[in-house]
Write an enzyme that holds these catalytic residues in place. Structure first.
Site, PDB file in Angstrom:
ATOM      1  N   ASP A  48       0.826  -1.161   0.164  1.00 51.31           N
ATOM      2  CA  ASP A  48       0.026  -0.082   0.087  1.00 51.31           C
ATOM      3  C   ASP A  48       0.833   1.275  -0.136  1.00 51.31           C
ATOM      4  O   ASP A  48       1.803   1.290   0.577  1.00 51.31           O
ATOM      5  CB  ASP A  48      -1.064   0.095   1.260  1.00 51.31           C
ATOM      6  CG  ASP A  48      -2.067   0.934   1.094  1.00 51.31           C
ATOM      7  OD1 ASP A  48      -2.434   1.530  -0.160  1.00 51.31           O
ATOM      8  OD2 ASP A  48      -2.540   1.269   2.354  1.00 51.31           O
ATOM      9  N   ASN A  64     -10.302  -3.185  -6.707  1.00 51.07           N
ATOM     10  CA  ASN A  64      -9.623  -2.453  -7.668  1.00 51.07           C
ATOM     11  C   ASN A  64     -10.463  -1.827  -8.724  1.00 51.07           C
ATOM     12  O   ASN A  64      -9.902  -0.825  -9.415  1.00 51.07           O
ATOM     13  CB  ASN A  64      -8.319  -2.767  -7.499  1.00 51.07           C
ATOM     14  CG  ASN A  64      -7.378  -2.630  -6.632  1.00 51.07           C
ATOM     15  OD1 ASN A  64      -6.417  -3.440  -6.360  1.00 51.07           O
ATOM     16  ND2 ASN A  64      -7.646  -1.863  -5.587  1.00 51.07           N
TER      17      ASN A  64
END
Length: 234
Positions: A13, A61
């Site tokens: 991340d 996503n």
């Protein structure tokens, strides 16, 4: 149970925030993140881990802007083709987990080709979680169980094994250490079943800035922890 670190899982991340800090487009952060992915993978291969699983693209996503999703798909295909020699030269077995039917046939073929080319390597496996989410994975496992239930009567006693054997990770060890970079403290639907006894570590370091030295420090912390696996230990 064995306290050795065999399976490391990472939620990578921070690419977008890293790029923003540099006044660059998000794509710039993703490109730098790929370099970090390669560096960490090679370090793990050289330090006797059995498995490294990286959260590369989640089922959620797809909600990102189409331009970013298209870029990520192109970057993934390019990475898998360009880095083939890296896998072969470092004896790295490549595996993909997730609902691969969500990808184009061309990308699926690229994934399957690299899996096939590296299937003979046994010491270290790099796993990319692609179009992956634990809820999706478990749903597919339950669907498989309902469609082809085991013939034995004592289902409840063996249900856990029946589910585990139908997961994408059926041939991989359970996660020992789950790490998330970027400062957020959540699991984001990643390897929830496989991480039931994993040690968790959250670092504020953004993924493009994460180094093998940072990983060494985290692994050192891992070995200082007492893993009880539900038992009482003095």
């Amino acid at each position: 149970m064995d306290n050795t670190l065999k399976h490391l899982a990472i939620i990578m991340d921070g690419n977008g925030r890293w790029a923003k800090l540099k006044n660059k487009a998000r794509a710039y952060g993703h490109k730098k993140g790929v370099k970090t992915l390669k560096d960490i993978t090679i370090w793990c291969a050289n330090h006797k881990l059995e498995c490294l699983t990286l959260y590369a693209f989640s089922t959620e996503n797809w909600k990102r802007p189409k331009s970013e999703v298209d870029f990520l798909m192109k970057m993934l295909k390019k990475y898998l083709k360009d880095e083939r020699s890296t896998y072969l030269n470092n004896n790295i077995r490549f595996r993909a987990i997730g609902d691969l039917e969500g990808f184009s046939k061309e990308l699926r073929d690229t994934i399957l080709q690299l899996e096939n080319d590296t299937r003979h390597f046994k010491d270290f496996t790099q796993v990319l979680a692609l179009n992956y989410g634990s809820k999706n994975e478990l749903s597919r496992a339950f669907k498989s169980l309902l469609e082809s239930p085991p013939s034995h009567i004592n289902l409840l006693e063996s249900l856990e094994n029946e589910i585990s054997n139908r997961l994408d990770t059926h041939d991989l060890p359970e996660v020992d250490l789950l790490l998330r970079t970027g400062g957020e403290m959540r699991l984001s639907n990643f390897l929830l079943w496989q991480s039931s006894y994993a040690e968790l570590f959250f670092t504020p370091i953004l993924w493009p800035d994460f180094t093998p030295k940072d990983l060494e420090n985290i692994i050192s912390d891992f070995y200082k922890r007492v893993r009880k696996f539900g038992e009482l230990k003095c």
